[in-house]
Design an enzyme around this catalytic site. Structure first.
Site, mmCIF file in Angstrom:
data_model
loop_
_atom_site.group_PDB
_atom_site.id
_atom_site.type_symbol
_atom_site.label_atom_id
_atom_site.label_comp_id
_atom_site.label_asym_id
_atom_site.label_seq_id
_atom_site.Cartn_x
_atom_site.Cartn_y
_atom_site.Cartn_z
ATOM 1 N N LYS A 206 0.828 -1.208 0.000
ATOM 2 C CA LYS A 206 0.000 0.000 0.000
ATOM 3 C C LYS A 206 0.862 1.258 0.000
ATOM 4 C CE LYS A 206 -3.716 -0.064 2.513
ATOM 5 N NZ LYS A 206 -4.659 -0.021 3.657
ATOM 6 N N GLU B 180 10.341 -5.967 3.307
ATOM 7 C CA GLU B 180 10.506 -7.288 2.695
ATOM 8 C C GLU B 180 10.038 -7.261 1.240
ATOM 9 O OE1 GLU B 180 9.153 -8.168 7.034
ATOM 10 O OE2 GLU B 180 8.698 -6.706 5.453
ATOM 11 N N GLY C 203 -4.867 -5.399 5.524
ATOM 12 C CA GLY C 203 -4.118 -6.329 4.683
ATOM 13 C C GLY C 203 -4.705 -7.723 4.631
ATOM 14 N N ARG C 204 -5.086 -8.265 5.792
ATOM 15 C CA ARG C 204 -5.582 -9.641 5.819
ATOM 16 C C ARG C 204 -7.028 -9.744 5.344
ATOM 17 N NH1 ARG C 204 -4.505 -7.466 10.549
ATOM 18 N NH2 ARG C 204 -6.097 -7.237 12.165
ATOM 19 N N LYS D 120 9.478 -5.305 13.624
ATOM 20 C CA LYS D 120 9.909 -4.555 12.446
ATOM 21 C C LYS D 120 10.931 -3.481 12.834
ATOM 22 C CE LYS D 120 5.645 -4.876 9.687
ATOM 23 N NZ LYS D 120 4.553 -4.072 9.085
ATOM 24 N N GLU E 186 -3.915 -12.728 14.002
ATOM 25 C CA GLU E 186 -3.481 -11.339 13.909
ATOM 26 C C GLU E 186 -4.616 -10.394 14.273
ATOM 27 O OE1 GLU E 186 -0.316 -9.637 11.076
ATOM 28 O OE2 GLU E 186 -2.204 -9.116 10.088
ATOM 29 N N HIS F 55 -2.507 -39.323 8.889
ATOM 30 C CA HIS F 55 -1.302 -40.136 9.079
ATOM 31 C C HIS F 55 -0.202 -39.329 9.760
ATOM 32 C CE1 HIS F 55 -2.931 -43.414 6.572
ATOM 33 N NE2 HIS F 55 -3.544 -42.422 5.949
#
Length: 533
Positions: free
Chosen positions: A196, A202, A254-255, A500, A340, A371
């Site tokens: 944004k 990153e 964001g999410r 961060k 979050e 399994h």
């Protein structure tokens, strides 16, 4: 009300869930549907009194009023002073949604139209790279800018067979982008940078690496980049033309952002019409959430089941187990969505929470998990509530026997968690094998399944774009309801900030440009180790 619910749990906790099925109407009474989209929560220890008390808890927390405020564009993200309007991104009806007195829908629909035009151009070859038609799309983002589209691209792969291959890069670990770039031809690759602010460290580190890679063979790299960003001056500095920049407002977290520009890679893969179907599924769940009574409201019921299992019953984790291999990334997506959003310790008024904020969410697709970690779910000492999901039909018409076995396994696991296997049953089995005495007892005890372990099952006709939209929207609203009941803000994430800040401070220390004054001995020791490696 929390005290009353805990007292009710104390009175009923020894009850066996299976006993509730003495009532022949148990399934009908403790399942709910939106069309042919069905949620079964009958395999929990929730009875009519429990449900009534949980609904009263939601009503006391003013869930309906806060829900309506969210859809109306009020600034319910109070710690950041923002509206919460990811629902506007799938508001295809175009009903007015105002923020600060201005209708946001014209801009939302215009952005959607621009996305559709660009996605169509990529798919039909009207937009090309220096080497011809786009064969690969690399989406560079992190968090919600990666988890959502990466999950949906895999989930909807049957609808993307005629689109370009999509790749997703999020980790600043150089291995992530390296392993993607070696698969692609820079002259026929489109890079989408999702940030944004166009400053996420990153994401921008990976974007710069991709730009250098592309520049080795492409004259105008900016022409093969698109940006999902509102920082138009920064995207212009990268040579990205305005028609390939798709912005979104700060009222989209964001999410929760896959419904808009962050979903561009998915739209390019499956096409504009299928992406609209995805939005329509989300919108249908929104309308259901807005209008259905709480006793029949799927997001509300899912939230109340979650509250009962975590805050009331004390179960610390929740397993999300999709019996659909293409939903392999869905548990991770829900992990971020819930943990979050609701991973808080302070309520909206700044006071400490008196109940846990939420469970650890985890999971993998069935049948693989059977399994692996199902052993702990079935015979471990802690109870892990499970959320199964499965389609009635698969996409592979020539492999229907596979899907029948898949569904059988899903239903069998929920039944096994419910029924268990008693010690007496195990003794009989060992006796039938010829064992006697202490050895019979020892072997029998190893084979006991406690049972009485709760689960829900979400079942739908087939995993289509529309159904995926329903699933995602339902879980988004589930998180909202849980957060409202807990009195927390589900739409900030201050917990990610400190790491961060410290990472930025450590970078020059690792490079040797600054000393480590003020750092603890452990961190300094680790820095020294890396510097000497």
């Amino acid at each position: 009300m929390w005290t009353d619910l805990k007292a009710h749990y104390a009175r009923t906790s020894d009850r066996n869930i299976l006993d509730l099925f003495a009532d022949d109407t148990r399934f009908e009474g403790f399942s709910a549907a939106l069309g042919d989209f069905l949620l079964d929560y009958s395999k929990t220890n929730i009875d009519a009194d429990t449900r009534s008390a949980l609904i009263a808890l939601a009503e006391n927390a003013s869930v309906a009023a806060r829900r309506d405020a969210m859809f109306a564009g009020e600034k319910i993200n109070e710690t950041e002073g923002r509206a919460v309007l990811h629902t506007a991104l799938r508001n295809l009806s175009g009903r007015t949604v105002e923020v600060d007195g201005q209708d946001v829908m014209p801009e939302v629909l215009d952005t959607l139209s621009r996305m559709e035009a660009f996605a169509t151009a990529v798919r039909d070859g009207s937009y090309q790279g220096q080497g011809g038609k786009i064969t690969d799309v690399i989406n560079i983002g992190i968090g919600g800018s990666d988890l959502g589209p990466a999950m949906a691209y895999r989930a909807l792969s049957p609808y993307g067979v005629d689109g370009p291959r999509c790749h997703f890069v999020s980790n600043v670990d150089g291995a992530d982008i390296h392993d993607v770039l070696v698969k692609c031809d820079p002259t026929t690759t489109l890079v989408i940078v999702a940030s944004k602010t166009f400053t996420t460290i990153e994401t921008m580190t990976n974007a710069e690496t991709a730009q250098k890679w592309m520049a080795e063979k492409v004259t105008d790299t900016g022409a093969q980049f698109a940006a999902l960003s509102s920082a138009v001056s920064k995207t212009a500095d990268w040579g990205i033309a305005a028609e390939r920049v798709f912005g979104f407002e700060d009222w989209v977290g964001g999410r929760y952002s896959m419904w808009g520009p962050i979903g561009l890679s998915v739209m390019i893969s499956i096409g504009a019409d299928n992406f609209r179907a995805f939005l329509q599924g989300g919108e249908a769940m929104d309308n259901h959430f807005l209008t259905a009574d709480f006793a029949e409201n799927l997001p509300v019921l899912l939230a109340l089941v979650g509250i009962w299992h975590n805050q009331i019953s004390g179960h610390g984790t929740r397993a999300v187990l999709p019996y659909d291999n293409r939903l392999g990334r869905l548990p991770a997506y829900f992990q971020q969505l819930e943990m979050e959003s609701n991973g808080k310790s302070v309520s909206m008024d700044g006071k400490d929470l008196t109940v846990p904020a939420g469970p650890v969410v985890w999971g993998e697709p069935g049948t693989n998990g059977q399994h692996a970690f199902y052993q702990l779910i079935h015979q471990g000492t802690q109870v892990v509530p499970v959320e199964f999901m499965v389609a009635a039909k698969g996409h592979e018409d020539d492999l229907t026997h596979h899907h029948k076995l898949l569904v059988a396994n899903c239903f069998a696991q929920s039944e096994a968690l419910l029924r268990g296997r008693s010690l007496d049953e195990c003794r009989e089995r060992m006796a039938a094998k010829g064992l006697t005495g202490d050895e019979l007892e020892r072997q029998a005890r190893h084979r006991v399944f406690p049972g009485n372990r709760p689960s829900t099952t979400l079942i739908y006709p087939k995993l289509t774009p529309y159904v995926l939209g329903q699933i995602i929207a339902m879980y988004e609203h589930r998180v909202f309801v849980e957060g409202t009941i807990l009195g927390i803000n589900s739409y900030d994430q201050w917990g990610v900030e400190l790491g961060k800040e410290l990472a930025l401070a450590l970078d020059p220390i690792l490079s040797g440009d600054q000393d480590g004054a003020g750092k603890d001995g452990s961190t300094l020791g680790l820095v020294k180790y890396v510097q000497n490696a």
